[in-house]
Design an enzyme around this catalytic site. Sequence first.
Site, PDB file in Angstrom:
ATOM      1  N   MET A   1      54.242   4.789  34.142  1.00  0.00           N
ATOM      2  CA  MET A   1      54.206   4.625  32.707  1.00  0.00           C
ATOM      3  C   MET A   1      54.012   3.179  32.340  1.00  0.00           C
ATOM      4  SD  MET A   1      55.697   7.569  33.324  1.00  0.00           S
ATOM      5  CE  MET A   1      55.820   9.201  32.592  1.00  0.00           C
ATOM      6  N   PRO A   2      52.823   2.663  32.469  1.00  0.00           N
ATOM      7  CA  PRO A   2      52.641   1.293  31.994  1.00  0.00           C
ATOM      8  C   PRO A   2      52.143   1.258  30.543  1.00  0.00           C
ATOM      9  CG  PRO A   2      51.350   1.771  34.001  1.00  0.00           C
ATOM     10  CD  PRO A   2      51.741   3.063  33.367  1.00  0.00           C
ATOM     11  N   TYR A   3      52.634   0.255  29.818  1.00  0.00           N
ATOM     12  CA  TYR A   3      52.148  -0.063  28.477  1.00  0.00           C
ATOM     13  C   TYR A   3      51.898  -1.565  28.466  1.00  0.00           C
ATOM     14  CZ  TYR A   3      52.461  -1.494  23.597  1.00  0.00           C
ATOM     15  OH  TYR A   3      52.215  -2.085  22.391  1.00  0.00           O
TER      16      TYR A   3
ATOM     17  N   GLU B   1      54.703  -3.700  30.328  1.00  0.00           N
ATOM     18  CA  GLU B   1      55.940  -2.929  30.491  1.00  0.00           C
ATOM     19  C   GLU B   1      55.706  -1.814  31.500  1.00  0.00           C
ATOM     20  OE1 GLU B   1      57.511  -1.713  26.709  1.00  0.00           O
ATOM     21  OE2 GLU B   1      57.430  -3.739  25.908  1.00  0.00           O
TER      22      GLU B   1
END
Lengths: 72, 72, 72, 72, 72, 72
Positions: free
Chosen positions: C1-3, B7
């Site tokens: 903002m990586p997840y 994500e």
Amino acid sequence: MPYVKIELTREGVSREQKQVLIKGVTDLITNTLNKDPHLTHVVIQEIDLDDWGYAGEQTSVLRERGISANKK
Amino acid sequence: MPYVKIELTREGVSREQKQVLIKGVTDLITNTLNKDPHLTHVVIQEIDLDDWGYAGEQTSVLRERGISANKK
Amino acid sequence: MPYVKIELTREGVSREQKQVLIKGVTDLITNTLNKDPHLTHVVIQEIDLDDWGYAGEQTSVLRERGISANKK
Amino acid sequence: MPYVKIELTREGVSREQKQVLIKGVTDLITNTLNKDPHLTHVVIQEIDLDDWGYAGEQTSVLRERGISANKK
Amino acid sequence: MPYVKIELTREGVSREQKQVLIKGVTDLITNTLNKDPHLTHVVIQEIDLDDWGYAGEQTSVLRERGISANKK
Amino acid sequence: MPYVKIELTREGVSREQKQVLIKGVTDLITNTLNKDPHLTHVVIQEIDLDDWGYAGEQTSVLRERGISANKK
């Protein structure tokens, strides 16, 4: 290290409501667990009404029948 | 049987960058764990800036303030 | 903002292999997208063999039949 | 309390097919586990072909090469 | 139809803290969006410290070095 | 390329019931969408009753009060 995913039907959630959710969830988690907010991410995902099924029916069909998800 | 979900905030990730991520993650996992790549799926999901909250703020608001997620 | 979420069958992945995956995915993403690693989270989730289905069969059943997910 | 997420490549899934999936998954789960359908949610998420990687390649590239995911 | 997933590192979250999170998230969402709480599900998932990576390191390694996720 | 995640409360789901779910979901999706089952993965995740919230309450509390999720 909290990560939160909020999935909602796409029914006109405003930018301001999203900010309320993000701020509220972050405060709740960081206060309850004493976590650093800089390690807390919250992701909102809106789902089209054709793509959310409840009790075996598409939400779009339920809405056409006048069945809402609103509070009573 | 690995499945990977990546994500990212939607900030101009190109088709080529996505291919680099997919190839790189697949190689890393299949080499580290000796897994068949034909059993390895990688899914990328871009998230609008209004929908990703960090430290209680929408990323869109952070960007308006000049706060980026870039490497320093 | 990586997840990033990595789901794997639970088949003896070591602590060291997990560290290789976490470091490798973080480096790949932060280098490819020029992202700050302090905004990058990677979560590994191991799944029991009874709980992962492939082609309509439990992986535990496939393993009993001698079918592995290893590279050829 | 079942919640189901179905991720699919975006390749022309119709509204009717989605309804078949939602009804079928709900019936299967509620019958197999004797669960109340009013506690069963099914969410479908379509993924663009550039965003789904298989065996290290984007699905969009595989389709350009004539490799489909159809039954044989 | 909201569904919320909260992922946390497994570091001694009590049953009472989980109840505070569940009640708080449900109230926040149903009040902000005027949604029926009977359509709102919240799932908490605790992740072992070896399985959560931050900035390329396992959280278990960060904790051994005395780096916590607590508020400052 | 379908991937399906089924989240259930942990309440005694047997290995055989899991196999029925995996086979049933795979058949449903591959028949409805004409997909190759070898590209179809189904993952089941059981959630402890303390970790699943419904209408603002932990499922464990609801069960203690005699409220089940069974079909009526």
